[in-house]
Design an enzyme around this catalytic site. Structure first.
Site, PDB file in Angstrom:
ATOM      1  N   GLU A 153      -6.620   3.638  -5.820  1.00 60.23           N
ATOM      2  CA  GLU A 153      -7.887   3.716  -5.071  1.00 60.23           C
ATOM      3  C   GLU A 153      -8.587   5.005  -5.479  1.00 60.23           C
ATOM      4  O   GLU A 153      -8.090   6.101  -5.198  1.00 60.23           O
ATOM      5  CB  GLU A 153      -7.651   3.719  -3.558  1.00 60.23           C
ATOM      6  CG  GLU A 153      -8.974   3.660  -2.805  1.00 60.23           C
ATOM      7  CD  GLU A 153      -8.964   4.294  -1.423  1.00 60.23           C
ATOM      8  OE1 GLU A 153      -9.892   4.021  -0.647  1.00 60.23           O
ATOM      9  OE2 GLU A 153      -8.049   5.082  -1.113  1.00 60.23           O
ATOM     10  N   HIS A 186     -11.416  -2.944   3.336  1.00 58.11           N
ATOM     11  CA  HIS A 186     -11.384  -2.600   4.759  1.00 58.11           C
ATOM     12  C   HIS A 186     -12.123  -1.305   5.093  1.00 58.11           C
ATOM     13  O   HIS A 186     -12.119  -0.872   6.238  1.00 58.11           O
ATOM     14  CB  HIS A 186      -9.921  -2.493   5.208  1.00 58.11           C
ATOM     15  CG  HIS A 186      -9.205  -1.380   4.487  1.00 58.11           C
ATOM     16  ND1 HIS A 186      -8.967  -1.417   3.130  1.00 58.11           N
ATOM     17  CD2 HIS A 186      -8.711  -0.211   4.914  1.00 58.11           C
ATOM     18  CE1 HIS A 186      -8.355  -0.313   2.764  1.00 58.11           C
ATOM     19  NE2 HIS A 186      -8.185   0.447   3.833  1.00 58.11           N
ATOM     20  N   ASP A 187     -12.729  -0.676   4.085  1.00 59.02           N
ATOM     21  CA  ASP A 187     -13.444   0.578   4.323  1.00 59.02           C
ATOM     22  C   ASP A 187     -14.954   0.434   4.165  1.00 59.02           C
ATOM     23  O   ASP A 187     -15.683   1.404   4.332  1.00 59.02           O
ATOM     24  CB  ASP A 187     -12.963   1.655   3.327  1.00 59.02           C
ATOM     25  CG  ASP A 187     -11.517   2.021   3.536  1.00 59.02           C
ATOM     26  OD1 ASP A 187     -11.051   2.015   4.694  1.00 59.02           O
ATOM     27  OD2 ASP A 187     -10.825   2.319   2.532  1.00 59.02           O
ATOM     28  N   ASP A 238      -3.151   4.691  -2.330  1.00 62.60           N
ATOM     29  CA  ASP A 238      -4.221   5.216  -1.495  1.00 62.60           C
ATOM     30  C   ASP A 238      -4.755   6.544  -2.047  1.00 62.60           C
ATOM     31  O   ASP A 238      -3.986   7.400  -2.485  1.00 62.60           O
ATOM     32  CB  ASP A 238      -3.626   5.446  -0.093  1.00 62.60           C
ATOM     33  CG  ASP A 238      -4.664   5.680   0.970  1.00 62.60           C
ATOM     34  OD1 ASP A 238      -5.467   4.770   1.219  1.00 62.60           O
ATOM     35  OD2 ASP A 238      -4.659   6.784   1.583  1.00 62.60           O
ATOM     36  N   ASP A 274       0.861  -1.165   0.000  1.00 59.38           N
ATOM     37  CA  ASP A 274       0.000   0.000   0.000  1.00 59.38           C
ATOM     38  C   ASP A 274       0.904   1.223   0.000  1.00 59.38           C
ATOM     39  O   ASP A 274       1.763   1.348   0.867  1.00 59.38           O
ATOM     40  CB  ASP A 274      -0.845  -0.023   1.287  1.00 59.38           C
ATOM     41  CG  ASP A 274      -2.255   0.446   1.061  1.00 59.38           C
ATOM     42  OD1 ASP A 274      -2.411   1.538   0.510  1.00 59.38           O
ATOM     43  OD2 ASP A 274      -3.197  -0.274   1.456  1.00 59.38           O
TER      44      ASP A 274
HETATM   45  C1  GLC Z   1      -8.072   5.152   2.092  1.00 54.98           C
HETATM   46  C2  GLC Z   1      -7.927   3.936   2.961  1.00 54.98           C
HETATM   47  C3  GLC Z   1      -8.611   4.202   4.263  1.00 54.98           C
HETATM   48  C4  GLC Z   1      -7.934   5.375   4.921  1.00 54.98           C
HETATM   49  C5  GLC Z   1      -7.928   6.583   4.006  1.00 54.98           C
HETATM   50  C6  GLC Z   1      -6.982   7.632   4.483  1.00 54.98           C
HETATM   51  O1  GLC Z   1      -9.382   5.401   1.745  1.00 54.98           O
HETATM   52  O2  GLC Z   1      -8.425   2.818   2.302  1.00 54.98           O
HETATM   53  O3  GLC Z   1      -8.598   3.096   5.109  1.00 54.98           O
HETATM   54  O4  GLC Z   1      -8.578   5.708   6.110  1.00 54.98           O
HETATM   55  O5  GLC Z   1      -7.491   6.247   2.716  1.00 54.98           O
HETATM   56  O6  GLC Z   1      -5.667   7.244   4.275  1.00 54.98           O
END
Ligand code: GLC
Length: 536
Positions: A269, A330-331, A205, A103
């Site tokens: 992402e 995970h979100d 991310d 990541d």
């Molecule tokens: C992304 C991650 C999430 C995190 C956010 C801030 O969306 O997947 O878990 O809280 O970024 O880094």
């Protein structure tokens, strides 16, 4: 050229499996998963048949956002182990022919990162411009109306230097200034560090957040905001704080770096509507290899909406742009909680038969559900900051359920998040022995997909959809599969138009149906999915 003769790369053909490292396997009895734990579970991942694993952040971090607040981009958090442990994981993963993705969190660092410490030390710091600092307006208020994803304003006042800094997430996660070439260079160096070690790529991310409007203009009101359901962030439409045109220069830069290495991949992402999303493939395909396509997560489980969105996506893809699909992460709430266990099997069939790379979230393969977390145990900052909205992400981050032993074989100590009461029934060991289990359904799907070019690289063609059923064809080199999914609990039938589709069911949510023939009208039980190899 036929599909099988074309060169396809591992990240196009295979399945990506996401590991949330805090919750996969604890090896040292502290209740938190770690790298040595992952090492112990590689046999399982090999058995399951995944092509690549993506591990959520394992770097030094104060854990304000559970690792997405990084204080050293090229180290390993002691909670997860050492760099030697990481090297062991990488070597062992590769020995099994599996790829490893890390990541990369380039949008923001931790406020404890030495870069930010330096930046906040004075207005004259050589790193001042590494972050986004701005004077207050005359009345002392923040420079604009931008909101933080985790609630409240996105600007934090710094008493010492009398300016605000911008943070899209927590105030402990200041955004880096990606317009500064030194920042670009520093992060490319981070990427190079891991690529040189042999890492196969990155999940990047919040890619769409990385560049903000140069004039810092106010975001407009979001006309669709629903205060009862939506997080406060959605009060505004983030048209100036995200998805700026210059982001594509940055992505191109990252891509150019990875292209210096062999067969590495960048997965972005990005939560954006399809037409904005596909821009992240970049001009001439020189952007992200796979801008994450979250439609199966974002859309209601409605067959017509999903069927339309599949076609909308297929139609919007640029030439050479490789599709991808995601069911969980995970979100977001787990798929088995969103649609129920029976439908989760249909969802698995959808994920693994659509055209494009599937990403599978750990635990979904055994039908893990969101685990209720009592209010005094909530850990996720998103949940803690907005308790009235019930948006904690802890429920989908609970420990992997391996077996029926205490703590589900995850840890010898009490895990950092609770296990569900039913883990003695819902676990890997038990499902491995049950041929009708979710796990074996996943494994069969993965193995069929790997074996059949039609399923991993073949063409996609919609056949039918209504308010219950979605059907489509996948084809390569004259091997044609018809996939029929009943997204409702009610039984239903459909009669394919045009030439009859005849063939044999090779895989189904009801194992009993396998081996039977489809001749004319196709009858589907509630929550049923079938894969039919059509007669040639
Ligand atoms: C992304 C991650 C999430 C995190 C956010 C801030 O969306 O997947 O878990 O809280 O970024 O880094």
């Amino acid at each position: 050229m036929s599909e099988t003769n074309k060169e396809y790369l591992w990240w196009q053909k295979g399945i990506v499996y996401q590991i949330y490292p805090r919750s996969y396997q604890d090896s040292n009895g502290d209740g938190v998963g770690d790298l040595k734990g992952i090492l112990q579970r590689l046999d399982y991942l090999e058995w399951l048949g995944v092509e690549a694993i993506w591990i959520s952040p394992i770097f030094p971090s104060p854990m304000a956002d559970f690792g997405y607040d990084i204080s050293d981009y090229t180290g390993i958090h002691p909670l997860f182990g050492s760099m030697d442990d990481f090297d062991d994981v990488l070597r062992e993963v590769h020995r099994r022919g599996i790829k490893l993705l890390l990541d990369l969190v380039p949008n923001h660092s931790s406020d404890q990162h030495p870069w930010f410490q330096e930046s906040r030390s004075s207005k004259d710091s050589p790193k001042r411009d590494w972050y986004i600092w701005h004077d207050a307006l005359e009345d002392g208020s923040p420079p604009n109306n931008w909101l933080a994803m985790f609630g409240g304003t996105a600007w934090e006042w710094d008493e010492n230097t009398q300016q605000y800094y911008y943070h899209a997430f927590l105030k402990e996660q200041p955004d880096l200034n990606w317009r500064n070439p030194e920042v670009q260079q520093a992060m490319l160096d981070v990427m190079r560090f891991w690529l040189d070690k042999g890492v196969d790529g990155f999940r990047v991310d919040v890619m769409w957040h990385m560049i903000k409007d140069v004039q810092l203009r106010d975001n407009p009101i979001n006309l669709n905001f629903n205060p009862k359901e939506d997080v406060t962030y959605n009060r505004l439409s983030p048209v100036y704080s995200t998805d700026q045109p210059e982001i594509h220069d940055i992505v191109r830069m990252m891509r150019a770096l990875t292209d210096e290495y062999q067969e590495r991949v960048i997965i972005g992402e990005i939560y954006l509507p399809v037409h904005q999303l596909v821009a992240y493939y970049g001009q001439n395909g020189k952007g992200a290899h796979l801008p994450f396509n979250f439609q199966l997560i974002s859309l209601p489980w409605d067959p017509l909406k999903i069927a339309t969105s599949i076609d909308e996506y297929e139609g919007a893809l640029p030439e050479g742009g490789w599709p991808n699909w995601v069911l969980g992460n995970h979100d977001n709430s787990r798929i088995a909680s969103k649609v129920g266990l029976d439908q989760a099997r249909v969802a698995a069939t959808l994920l693994l038969t659509l055209r494009g790379t599937p990403t599978l979230y750990y635990g979904d393969e055994i039908g893990m559900r969101d685990v209720p977390i009592p209010p005094d145990k909530v850990q996720d900052p998103q949940g803690l900051n907005m308790p009235e909205l019930d948006v904690s992400r802890d429920p989908e981050r609970t420990p992997m359920q391996w077996d029926e032993s205490p703590n589900a074989g995850f840890s010898e100590a009490e895990p950092w998040l609770p296990l569900p009461k039913n883990y003695s029934r819902v676990n890997v060991e038990r499902q491995r022995k049950d041929e009708h289990s979710m796990l074996l359904h996943y494994r069969k799907l993965i193995s069929l997909r790997r074996k059949e070019p039609a399923l991993h690289v073949g063409t996609y063609k919609p056949v039918f959809s209504n308010k219950q059923i979605i059907a489509y064809l996948r084809e390569s080199d004259n091997r044609r599969f018809l996939i029929v999914l009943n997204l409702s609990h009610r039984s239903g039938c459909f009669l394919p138009k045009g030439d009859p589709l005849r063939g044999e069911v090779v895989l189904g949510t009801e194992g009993e149906r396998e081996g039977s023939r489809i001749e004319h009208t196709i009858e589907m039980g509630g929550d049923e999915a079938i894969i039919v190899l059509l007669d040639s």
